[in-house]
Scaffold this active site. Structure first.
Site, short mmCIF file in Angstrom:
data_model
loop_
_atom_site.label_atom_id
_atom_site.label_comp_id
_atom_site.label_asym_id
_atom_site.label_seq_id
_atom_site.Cartn_x
_atom_site.Cartn_y
_atom_site.Cartn_z
N GLY A 86 4.50 -2.45 4.70
CA GLY A 86 3.63 -2.17 5.74
C GLY A 86 4.19 -2.06 7.08
N GLU A 128 -3.24 -1.16 3.66
CA GLU A 128 -4.09 -2.20 2.83
C GLU A 128 -2.80 -2.90 2.08
OE1 GLU A 128 -4.90 -3.99 0.01
OE2 GLU A 128 -6.18 -2.36 -1.17
N LYS A 181 2.27 10.44 -2.06
CA LYS A 181 3.60 9.98 -2.74
C LYS A 181 3.22 8.77 -3.70
CE LYS A 181 6.54 6.72 -2.65
NZ LYS A 181 6.98 6.70 -3.77
N GLU A 183 2.62 -13.68 -1.53
CA GLU A 183 2.10 -13.05 -2.60
C GLU A 183 3.11 -13.10 -3.80
OE1 GLU A 183 1.31 -8.72 -2.11
OE2 GLU A 183 -0.56 -9.28 -2.79
N CYS A 214 -4.14 -6.80 -5.60
CA CYS A 214 -3.79 -7.11 -4.20
C CYS A 214 -5.10 -8.39 -3.91
CB CYS A 214 -3.87 -6.16 -3.31
SG CYS A 214 -5.52 -5.15 -3.25
N GLY A 216 0.35 -1.17 -0.31
CA GLY A 216 1.37 -1.97 -0.92
C GLY A 216 1.58 -3.25 -0.13
N SER A 217 3.00 -3.54 -0.22
CA SER A 217 3.43 -4.93 0.43
C SER A 217 3.23 -5.10 1.74
CB SER A 217 4.79 -5.29 -0.11
OG SER A 217 5.81 -4.68 0.15
N THR A 218 3.03 -6.23 2.17
CA THR A 218 3.04 -6.46 3.65
C THR A 218 4.34 -6.27 4.44
OG1 THR A 218 1.19 -7.98 3.70
CG2 THR A 218 2.46 -8.13 5.43
P1 ADP Z 1 6.60 -3.33 -4.17
O1 ADP Z 1 7.44 -4.16 -2.79
O2 ADP Z 1 5.51 -4.08 -4.66
O3 ADP Z 1 7.12 -2.49 -5.19
P2 ADP Z 1 5.88 -1.54 -2.01
O4 ADP Z 1 4.99 -1.87 -0.82
O5 ADP Z 1 7.22 -1.45 -1.52
O6 ADP Z 1 5.34 -2.41 -3.20
O7 ADP Z 1 5.44 -0.12 -2.34
C1 ADP Z 1 4.28 0.52 -2.29
C2 ADP Z 1 4.50 2.20 -2.16
O8 ADP Z 1 5.32 2.12 -0.73
C3 ADP Z 1 5.29 2.75 -3.13
O9 ADP Z 1 5.03 4.04 -3.49
C4 ADP Z 1 6.80 2.71 -2.67
O10 ADP Z 1 7.58 3.57 -3.07
C5 ADP Z 1 6.59 2.77 -1.19
N1 ADP Z 1 7.78 2.51 -0.39
C6 ADP Z 1 8.48 1.53 -0.40
N2 ADP Z 1 9.43 1.57 0.63
C7 ADP Z 1 8.81 2.28 1.68
C8 ADP Z 1 9.20 2.65 2.90
N3 ADP Z 1 10.10 1.99 3.54
N4 ADP Z 1 8.30 3.51 3.47
C9 ADP Z 1 7.47 4.39 3.10
N5 ADP Z 1 7.11 3.78 1.73
C10 ADP Z 1 7.69 3.06 1.07
#
Ligand code: ADP
Length: 504
Positions: free
Chosen positions: A260, A277, A202, A408, A311, A255-257
């Site tokens: 995560g 990560e 995804k 961050e 990151c 992606g973001s903490t």
């Molecule tokens: P940002 O907040 O900087 O946009 P994210 O960590 O939200 O970064 O995004 C990284 C990835 O995680 C993207 O592919 C996003 O679509 C996906 N993502 C966002 N929310 C969720 C969630 N609740 N569950 C799984 N994946 C998610």
């Protein structure tokens, strides 16, 4: 900030062709399909705001179909039971096809994400190809162990023979962010495919185009149907459904903490394996004896490369008092000298942030730093035709309690302060919830290696920052994540160890 973009257009015929059909499809079992419910998402050029393409907006039904395809391929063994040398050839071919299409992929990445073309063309897309080649080599080198045991109750006259098997974990869901789309995708796909897993990818909703093009290249390279499926769409829907899915054995997320944590919650149903990560707030410590010819461009580049959307970006600068004036003068000059513009414009050294929301968020962080008492050394402006450009910004006289220093930012913002002693620098550097990376700038071997040992971070660079290689593990201490990507450690993310104990 006033910023007018020079007119640009893709130079590569293949890029124009890819973008000429606006409606993109996603990959299911080596077929290109629409979302089952027909939803779509528009994807825009972040510099100008113009429409680039329309991608399918996947839902639970698409996730179910993609996971079923990956599971069938895994169970039938068309990929996992292929001879390791044959899997290696296909992964190598993917790397070669990335190289063969490098100009197109670089332009697509720049148009979709905003980064300067040079960064995509010379760093990230070749880096993605190298990931596939590195892990191609690993397919045939996954050795297990024969283990001498001391089991005392074996039948008389018999022998115990024990060994381990490294088996692919099963269906892997790979969820990737928007800052460096193709290379971060490759960092997950290459090791997962190397060991024989099937993958559902995804990509981030803002930057899915190179992932879709990579899907085409994987088919061209001979990857069997179902070994890679791609579901585009929103994180809260597609990402969440993958993280919850009972037939997904492993989730690999960058992606973001904050996200995560949501993934961890969603993954607990079937206790799926999780690699995370996550965010960072990487310190850079510059000692009085640093070589400033290295440190000035090194520190500034660590903060502003890819508009700070990295990151492991260097975002907290700790400078020893004796060289602070010189260092600040040097990095301010570097920042002021950066040309902002469209990523396809050859003059551009820093592009926009990925979308107006992200730019506004970064701007708010700068304002919060100033409100908390930081001084603006340079930058601070927001603008551009689509309100996505933030000037490279340096804040001085910060302290570790400020929001801009603790959280961050994911934009071109460097927060800095001075220190007197090494002990003070170490304490300041480690005073963070994150632990992804750090750098220390000094000509003293002793200082360098003591900091390398004492800093709580997954990577410590000495007299450098942002040095990557597929062979070097990367990942976080503390709230920067779980597990490591790249290197042999990455393979371990995607295998289960089975112990076999036989009485012979
Ligand atoms: P940002 O907040 O900087 O946009 P994210 O960590 O939200 O970064 O995004 C990284 C990835 O995680 C993207 O592919 C996003 O679509 C996906 N993502 C966002 N929310 C969720 C969630 N609740 N569950 C799984 N994946 C998610």
């Amino acid at each position: 900030m006033q910023l007018t973009l020079n007119p640009v257009k893709p130079n590569v015929e293949a890029t124009r062709k890819f973008l000429s059909s606006k409606d993109k499809k996603m990959l299911l079992n080596n077929e290109w399909v629409d979302a089952q419910k027909g939803g779509v998402i528009e994807t825009h050029d972040p510099a100008s705001g113009s429409l680039l393409a329309i991608i399918p907006q996947g839902t639970q039904a698409d996730v179910d179909a993609a996971v079923a395809s990956a599971k069938t391929t895994f169970e039938q063994g068309t990929w996992r039971n292929m001879l390791p040398a044959e899997r290696a050839k296909i992964l190598w071919r993917i790397g070669e096809l990335i190289d063969a299409n490098i100009d197109e992929l670089a332009e697509l990445e720049t148009l979709d994400q905003g980064k300067p073309l040079g960064v995509a063309r010379w760093a990230e897309i070749p880096g993605a190809a190298e990931q596939f080649r590195y892990f191609a080599g690993m397919c045939s080198k996954l050795e297990s162990k024969v283990i001498p045991s001391s089991i005392g109750y074996q039948p008389p006259g018999k022998r115990v023979h024990s060994y381990t098997l490294s088996e692919p974990v099963g269906v892997v869901a790979a969820i990737t962010p928007w800052n460096s789309p193709l290379i971060l995708t490759a960092m997950k796909l290459a090791p997962a495919l190397c060991v024989g897993c099937s993958v559902v990818l995804k990509p981030a909703e803002d930057t899915s185009l190179t992932a879709l093009r990579l899907g085409e290249l994987c088919i061209e390279a001979g990857l069997p149907a179902g070994a890679l499926n791609i579901v585009t769409g929103y994180g809260q829907v597609v990402g969440q459904a993958l993280a919850e899915h009972n037939d997904v054995a492993k989730i690999s997320f960058t992606g973001s903490t904050q996200t995560g944590r949501k993934i961890l919650d969603a993954a607990k149903g079937n206790l799926k394996r999780v690699t995370l990560e996550l965010g960072g707030k990487s310190p850079m410590i510059v000692l009085d004896d640093a070589d400033l010819e290295l440190a000035i461009p090194g520190v500034a580049n660590a903060a502003f490369f890819n508009g700070g959307q990295v990151c492991v970006a260097g975002t907290r600068l700790y400078v020893q008092e004796g060289i602070a004036d010189k260092l600040y003068a040097g990095i301010a000059e570097y920042a002021k000298g950066l040309t902002l513009g469209h990523g396809l414009d050859p003059a551009t050294q820093m592009g926009p942030l990925v979308n107006p929301l992200q730019a506004a968020k970064v701007y708010d962080y700068i304002q919060s730093g100033l409100a908390d008492g930081a001084k603006l050394l340079t930058g601070g402006g927001l603008g551009g035709p689509h309100s996505t450009f933030v000037e490279p910004t340096i804040l001085t006289q910060c302290h570790n309690n400020m929001k801009v220093v603790r959280e961050e930012v994911f934009g071109p913002v460097l927060s800095s302060m001075t220190f007197k002693t090494s002990d003070e620098a170490l304490a300041l550097a480690n005073d963070t919830d994150y632990g992804l990376a750090a750098s220390v700038w000094t000509q003293s071997l002793s200082h360098a290696h003591r900091f390398a040992s004492d800093i709580e971070a997954g990577t410590v660079w000495i007299n450098s920052h942002l040095m990557f290689d597929p062979s070097l593990p990367i990942g976080g201490y503390k709230q920067s994540g779980w597990g490591r990507e790249s290197g042999m450690d990455a393979v371990l993310n995607y295998v289960e160890t089975k112990t076999v104990c036989a009485v012979l």
